[in-house]
Write a protein that holds these residues in place. Structure first.
Motif, PDB file in Angstrom:
ATOM      1  N   VAL A 113       0.812  -1.270   0.010  1.00 12.06           N
ATOM      2  CA  VAL A 113      -0.038   0.113  -0.176  1.00 12.06           C
ATOM      3  C   VAL A 113       0.855   1.503   0.017  1.00 12.06           C
ATOM      4  O   VAL A 113       1.813   1.131   0.823  1.00 12.06           O
ATOM      5  N   THR A 114       0.588   2.180  -0.710  1.00 11.83           N
ATOM      6  CA  THR A 114       1.249   3.368  -0.847  1.00 11.83           C
ATOM      7  C   THR A 114       0.686   4.361   0.440  1.00 11.83           C
ATOM      8  O   THR A 114      -0.638   4.644   0.398  1.00 11.83           O
ATOM      9  N   LEU A 115       1.294   5.006   1.361  1.00 11.12           N
ATOM     10  CA  LEU A 115       0.717   5.725   2.327  1.00 11.12           C
ATOM     11  C   LEU A 115       1.202   7.259   1.978  1.00 11.12           C
ATOM     12  O   LEU A 115       2.337   7.671   1.544  1.00 11.12           O
ATOM     13  N   ILE A 116       0.069   7.853   2.041  1.00  7.78           N
ATOM     14  CA  ILE A 116       0.392   9.418   1.838  1.00  7.78           C
ATOM     15  C   ILE A 116      -0.434  10.295   3.134  1.00  7.78           C
ATOM     16  O   ILE A 116      -1.517  10.068   3.450  1.00  7.78           O
ATOM     17  N   GLN A 117       0.665  11.192   3.637  1.00  4.05           N
ATOM     18  CA  GLN A 117       0.012  11.781   4.582  1.00  4.05           C
ATOM     19  C   GLN A 117       0.277  13.528   4.266  1.00  4.05           C
ATOM     20  O   GLN A 117       1.277  14.000   4.208  1.00  4.05           O
ATOM     21  N   PRO A 118      -1.050  13.683   3.954  1.00 13.56           N
ATOM     22  CA  PRO A 118      -1.261  15.205   3.691  1.00 13.56           C
ATOM     23  C   PRO A 118      -1.073  16.430   4.530  1.00 13.56           C
ATOM     24  O   PRO A 118      -1.439  15.883   5.812  1.00 13.56           O
ATOM     25  N   ASN A 119      -0.672  17.445   4.165  1.00 11.36           N
ATOM     26  CA  ASN A 119      -0.622  18.597   5.117  1.00 11.36           C
ATOM     27  C   ASN A 119      -1.570  19.525   4.648  1.00 11.36           C
ATOM     28  O   ASN A 119      -1.009  20.523   3.775  1.00 11.36           O
ATOM     29  N   VAL A 120      -2.937  19.496   4.860  1.00  8.19           N
ATOM     30  CA  VAL A 120      -3.813  20.416   4.355  1.00  8.19           C
ATOM     31  C   VAL A 120      -3.686  21.668   4.894  1.00  8.19           C
ATOM     32  O   VAL A 120      -2.977  21.910   5.894  1.00  8.19           O
ATOM     33  N   ARG A 121      -4.451  22.681   4.255  1.00  6.17           N
ATOM     34  CA  ARG A 121      -4.457  23.960   4.867  1.00  6.17           C
ATOM     35  C   ARG A 121      -4.894  23.940   6.253  1.00  6.17           C
ATOM     36  O   ARG A 121      -5.859  23.215   6.509  1.00  6.17           O
ATOM     37  N   GLY A 122      -4.271  24.845   7.011  1.00  5.19           N
ATOM     38  CA  GLY A 122      -4.582  24.847   8.348  1.00  5.19           C
ATOM     39  C   GLY A 122      -3.298  23.878   9.059  1.00  5.19           C
ATOM     40  O   GLY A 122      -3.196  24.099  10.461  1.00  5.19           O
ATOM     41  N   SER A 123      -2.342  23.355   8.418  1.00  3.57           N
ATOM     42  CA  SER A 123      -1.323  22.804   9.029  1.00  3.57           C
ATOM     43  C   SER A 123      -0.131  23.590   9.600  1.00  3.57           C
ATOM     44  O   SER A 123      -0.110  24.730   8.774  1.00  3.57           O
ATOM     45  N   SER A 124       0.471  23.174  10.417  1.00  2.82           N
ATOM     46  CA  SER A 124       1.604  24.264  10.897  1.00  2.82           C
ATOM     47  C   SER A 124       2.888  23.921  10.071  1.00  2.82           C
ATOM     48  O   SER A 124       2.868  22.820   9.414  1.00  2.82           O
ATOM     49  N   GLY A 125       3.884  24.835  10.218  1.00  2.28           N
ATOM     50  CA  GLY A 125       5.026  24.459   9.443  1.00  2.28           C
ATOM     51  C   GLY A 125       5.145  25.015   8.085  1.00  2.28           C
ATOM     52  O   GLY A 125       6.371  25.117   7.436  1.00  2.28           O
ATOM     53  N   PHE A 126       4.112  25.721   7.598  1.00  2.00           N
ATOM     54  CA  PHE A 126       4.216  26.440   6.095  1.00  2.00           C
ATOM     55  C   PHE A 126       3.837  27.936   6.170  1.00  2.00           C
ATOM     56  O   PHE A 126       3.209  28.494   5.123  1.00  2.00           O
ATOM     57  N   GLY A 127       3.975  28.501   7.325  1.00  2.84           N
ATOM     58  CA  GLY A 127       3.508  29.870   7.299  1.00  2.84           C
ATOM     59  C   GLY A 127       2.222  30.210   8.037  1.00  2.84           C
ATOM     60  O   GLY A 127       1.265  29.263   8.177  1.00  2.84           O
ATOM     61  N   LYS A 128       2.196  31.260   8.597  1.00  4.72           N
ATOM     62  CA  LYS A 128       1.028  31.885   9.304  1.00  4.72           C
ATOM     63  C   LYS A 128      -0.182  32.035   8.719  1.00  4.72           C
ATOM     64  O   LYS A 128      -1.525  31.703   9.150  1.00  4.72           O
ATOM     65  N   THR A 129      -0.205  32.317   7.347  1.00  3.44           N
ATOM     66  CA  THR A 129      -1.165  32.584   6.335  1.00  3.44           C
ATOM     67  C   THR A 129      -1.830  31.070   6.240  1.00  3.44           C
ATOM     68  O   THR A 129      -3.020  31.055   6.136  1.00  3.44           O
ATOM     69  N   PHE A 130      -0.961  30.144   5.825  1.00  3.34           N
ATOM     70  CA  PHE A 130      -1.442  28.897   5.481  1.00  3.34           C
ATOM     71  C   PHE A 130      -1.801  28.262   6.705  1.00  3.34           C
ATOM     72  O   PHE A 130      -3.104  27.533   6.663  1.00  3.34           O
ATOM     73  N   LEU A 131      -1.602  28.643   7.931  1.00  2.27           N
ATOM     74  CA  LEU A 131      -2.172  27.871   9.261  1.00  2.27           C
ATOM     75  C   LEU A 131      -3.362  28.394   9.610  1.00  2.27           C
ATOM     76  O   LEU A 131      -4.364  27.736   9.996  1.00  2.27           O
ATOM     77  N   ALA A 132      -3.908  29.732   9.205  1.00  2.00           N
ATOM     78  CA  ALA A 132      -5.064  30.070   9.166  1.00  2.00           C
ATOM     79  C   ALA A 132      -6.335  30.030   8.194  1.00  2.00           C
ATOM     80  O   ALA A 132      -7.208  30.469   8.415  1.00  2.00           O
ATOM     81  N   ALA A 133      -5.719  29.354   7.062  1.00  2.06           N
ATOM     82  CA  ALA A 133      -6.320  29.257   5.979  1.00  2.06           C
ATOM     83  C   ALA A 133      -7.731  28.205   6.074  1.00  2.06           C
ATOM     84  O   ALA A 133      -8.420  28.046   5.223  1.00  2.06           O
ATOM     85  N   ASP A 134      -7.931  27.727   7.173  1.00  2.10           N
ATOM     86  CA  ASP A 134      -9.203  26.923   7.459  1.00  2.10           C
ATOM     87  C   ASP A 134     -10.014  27.261   8.489  1.00  2.10           C
ATOM     88  O   ASP A 134     -10.938  26.695   8.786  1.00  2.10           O
ATOM     89  N   ASN A 135      -9.782  28.410   8.969  1.00  2.00           N
ATOM     90  CA  ASN A 135     -10.419  28.856  10.377  1.00  2.00           C
ATOM     91  C   ASN A 135     -11.850  29.377  10.094  1.00  2.00           C
ATOM     92  O   ASN A 135     -12.298  29.665   8.734  1.00  2.00           O
ATOM     93  N   GLY A 136     -12.897  28.944  11.046  1.00  2.00           N
ATOM     94  CA  GLY A 136     -14.030  29.336  11.003  1.00  2.00           C
ATOM     95  C   GLY A 136     -14.891  28.852   9.999  1.00  2.00           C
ATOM     96  O   GLY A 136     -15.102  27.652   9.510  1.00  2.00           O
ATOM     97  N   MET A 137     -15.336  29.847   8.943  1.00  2.00           N
ATOM     98  CA  MET A 137     -16.452  29.537   7.641  1.00  2.00           C
ATOM     99  C   MET A 137     -15.593  28.778   6.918  1.00  2.00           C
ATOM    100  O   MET A 137     -16.285  28.322   5.622  1.00  2.00           O
ATOM    101  N   LYS A 138     -14.185  28.860   6.873  1.00  2.00           N
ATOM    102  CA  LYS A 138     -13.330  28.234   5.795  1.00  2.00           C
ATOM    103  C   LYS A 138     -13.015  26.815   6.047  1.00  2.00           C
ATOM    104  O   LYS A 138     -12.287  26.306   5.421  1.00  2.00           O
TER     105      LYS A 138
END
Length: 677
Positions: free
Chosen positions: A476-501
């Motif tokens: 099996v191929t394993l993929i571990q995604p870092n979707v928007r809201g993940s840490s480590g990729f800048g504060k804009t990316f980190l907040a990109a899933d907050n609230g209504m998003k």
């Protein structure tokens, strides 16, 4: 100080495992142990157990503390045959660990008495409830003494320095720790407010402890003490995107806010980490001046902020400083891999260091007397091992060797690589991929998508543990995604899933499914989705939005309804989660949360579902699991349900984790690995 949201390696938490129960001699199946409630799970054949059980025997070591005077480590280690990791004393490099604690629950946090190491203070919860209590372990007698009263959740913060004038008698060792009440219900059923108490205590005489300050709300931590023991730097954690720094007078309990300043309007994080030796400067990390957390010095008199000139475009964390304060160990989160850098604290510039063994660095800590730097390393080829670095000589020495099961060669395990894809709005999303060996497994391979929790967690490079079985043995191929809201990729990316998003992150997985379909070595008709905590919510959301594109999903301690979750999570976490998910007391936000919650859309789940939950979970209460199980079953969906009566937010005991692992393999055999029409 390193702030992390939950504590446990990602894959172990997501794909967790389970069970030392012995089968009946004539049954040919493995029965769940008495603490496990298994519903809808077919009998686990012993032939499956025998085929996979060696992958449950990996065991690494975690650094806990240095002895104050001797070249000796305190480590956390799970011994062969043991259920949980405990504290051990390591008398030297490659020595045999000496057991210090022996409890049914894990013990991972402890501190030596900073004077002469005669005792250890450690913290321990019960049954996964995360309500840590503090204890003193006297090393001569091995007597364990409780230091606090039950009914609150405690956390060790920092020791005072105890510096004295030459010839003066040294004061007793004194420890700062925090306490927050456990969930309370006020008259009328409304939730009472929760404050944090900062205590100062001599662990040899805990009855004489003194309440230094009562701090409003939660999220408070004392991170550093001034050299003269008069002031304490406080971190107030409000959300993944906003923190504050305060300075507290230990004698009066008065505090004043240092950062952000009143004219700072943009959200930013500030993490106070260490006073400089003269007591005039405070070292901290912050993303106030860009997307990533950088190292800065705050002049406490003038208020001037001076940034380090390191040229590292990633989040930085000050892991440790020498007792003299002249040398810093800084970790850089470089695309999911923690890399060690040594920094001169006077010039805030990097100094040369020797090459380290391959791997990602975990906790790092300078010895107070010898200046050696202890650090851990893990990689795709093995679990965490401990090393030390002598900054003066450049010598790197190994202290522990991870335990690997007989017949398994971790050096052959798949290496993780970074992959990237464009989401629905053009945002670049990345993840880690572990591909099955094409020489052993021909054709397009089935895919397991494992989504981290948080949501501000991050999939990082490291050892996959039991997850290696899926890649190495099942192809099996394993993929571990870092979707928007993940840490480590800048504060804009980190907040990109907050609230209504919130559902934009779910669409990131939809885009990943599109990307999988373009890969010649991956089979888009055989995709299984798993996740833990917030990742459990994501798994359920993917099951609803993309039911026709997955083979099934696994929800581990996941949120099934945001409103019931916010109502029932422990009170000391509620305000923090409201910042991330939205405040359910606001009518518009409540309506939005109702609309997007998996429980409200359960009729869209069509594929088999496996739900795993701990009965004592204070974060995501067990009722979140029970309600989605009932709703999905009522809709005719095949549901497997595994609940542990003695666990909390993820299974910590090996016997439970092993059974979860065996059942997961069985679930994969009947969904992901089954030929699709």
């Amino acid at each position: 100080m390193r702030h992390t949201t939950t504590a446990l390696c990602l894959i172990t938490a997501l794909l967790a495992s389970a069970c030392s129960s012995l089968p009946s001699a004539d049954s040919g199946v493995l029965a769940p142990n008495p603490n496990l409630v298994a519903q809808g799970i077919p009998p686990v054949p012993m032939r499956l157990v025998r085929a996979v059980e060696k992958y449950t025997e990996f065991s690494g070591d975690s650094f806990v503390d240095w002895h104050p005077n001797r070249r000796e480590m305190l480590i956390s280690h799970r011994a062969p045959g043991a259920s949980t990791p405990q504290l051990y004393r390591l008398s030297g490099p490659m020595a045999e660990p000496e057991a210090l604690t022996d409890f049914a629950d894990p013990v991972r946090v402890g501190r030596y008495d900073p004077r002469d190491g005669r005792y250890i203070v450690f913290q321990r919860a019960a049954g996964g409830n995360e309500a840590d209590q503090l204890y003193r372990l006297d090393l001569d007698t091995r007597v364990v003494t409780p230091l606090v009263d039950a009914g609150q959740r405690y956390a060790m913060n920092v020791w005072l320095h105890g510096n004295t004038a030459p010839g003066a008698e040294a004061p007793p060792a004194r420890l700062l720790y925090t306490a927050v009440p456990l969930d309370r219900t006020a008259p009328g059923g409304s939730r009472a407010s929760v404050d944090t108490t900062l205590w100062l205590s001599d662990p040899l005489h805990p009855e004489g402890r003194r309440a230094v300050a009562t701090l409003p709300g939660t999220g408070w931590e004392a991170t550093a003490v001034s050299p003269d023991d008069r002031q304490v730097a406080l971190l107030h954690y409000l959300s993944a995107n906003r923190t504050e720094v305060w300075l507290l007078d230990l004698a009066s309990g008065e505090k004043r806010q240092l950062l952000p300043r009143s004219n700072d309007t943009a959200a930013a994080t500030w993490f106070p980490q260490s006073f400089q030796p003269d007591g005039q400067g405070l070292l901290l990390t912050s993303d106030a001046r860009g997307e990533f957390r950088q190292l800065l010095r705050l002049d406490l008199k003038s208020g001037q902020l001076s940034p380090a000139q390191l040229g590292i475009p990633w989040d930085l964390d000050l892991a440790s400083s020498t007792e003299e304060g002249d040398l810093l160990a800084v970790l850089a989160n470089e695309d999911g891999r923690e890399v060690l850098h040594l920094v001169d604290s006077r010039t805030l510039s990097e100094v040369p260091q020797p090459a380290l063994p391959e791997g990602t660095v975990g906790r790092a800590s300078f010895h107070p007397a010898t200046r050696e730097l202890a650090f851990s390393l893990d990689s795709s080829a093995g679990p965490s091992q401990l090393y030390s670095l002598n900054p003066a000589s450049g010598q790197v020495q190994q202290w522990t060797e991870a335990r690997t099961p007989e017949g398994v060669d971790p050096r052959q395990f798949a290496r993780q690589a970074v992959v990237r894809w464009k989401s629905f709005d053009g945002l670049s999303i990345s993840g880690l991929i572990s591909r099955a060996d094409p020489q052993r497994f021909a054709g397009r391979r089935p895919v397991l998508i494992a989504i981290h929790g948080g949501p501000e967690g991050q999939a990082k490079v490291g050892f996959l543990g039991r997850g290696n079985y899926y890649v190495q043995e099942l192809g099996v191929t394993l993929i571990q995604p870092n979707v928007r809201g993940s840490s480590g990729f800048g504060k804009t990316f980190l907040a990109a899933d907050n609230g209504m998003k919130r559902e934009d992150s779910v669409k990131d997985i939809g885009a990943l499914l599109d990307w999988i379909a373009t890969q010649p070595d991956l089979d888009p008709s055989r995709v299984l989705v798993t996740g833990g905590s917030y990742g459990g919510y994501m798994s359920l959301a993917v099951a609803e939005h993309y039911a026709d594109r997955i083979a099934g999903n696994i929800d581990i301690v996941g949120i099934s309804h945001f409103v019931t979750f916010l109502n029932n999570t422990e009170s000391y976490r509620r305000d923090l989660r409201r910042v991330e998910y939205g405040d359910e007391r606001d009518p518009a936000m409540r309506a939005f949360l109702e609309r997007i919650s998996p429980l409200s859309n359960a009729e869209k789940i069509k594929k088999p579902l496996f739900v795993v939950q701990g009965k004592n979970d204070p974060r995501v209460p067990w009722t979140e699991a029970e309600q989605i199980v009932a709703k999905a079953r009522a809709n005719g969906v095949p549901v497997w349900y595994l609940r542990a009566e003695n666990e909390g937010h993820g299974f910590q005991r090996k016997e439970n984790a092993d059974f979860q692992f065996y059942a997961t393999v069985l679930f994969m055999q009947q969904t992901l690995l089954k030929p699709q029409n």
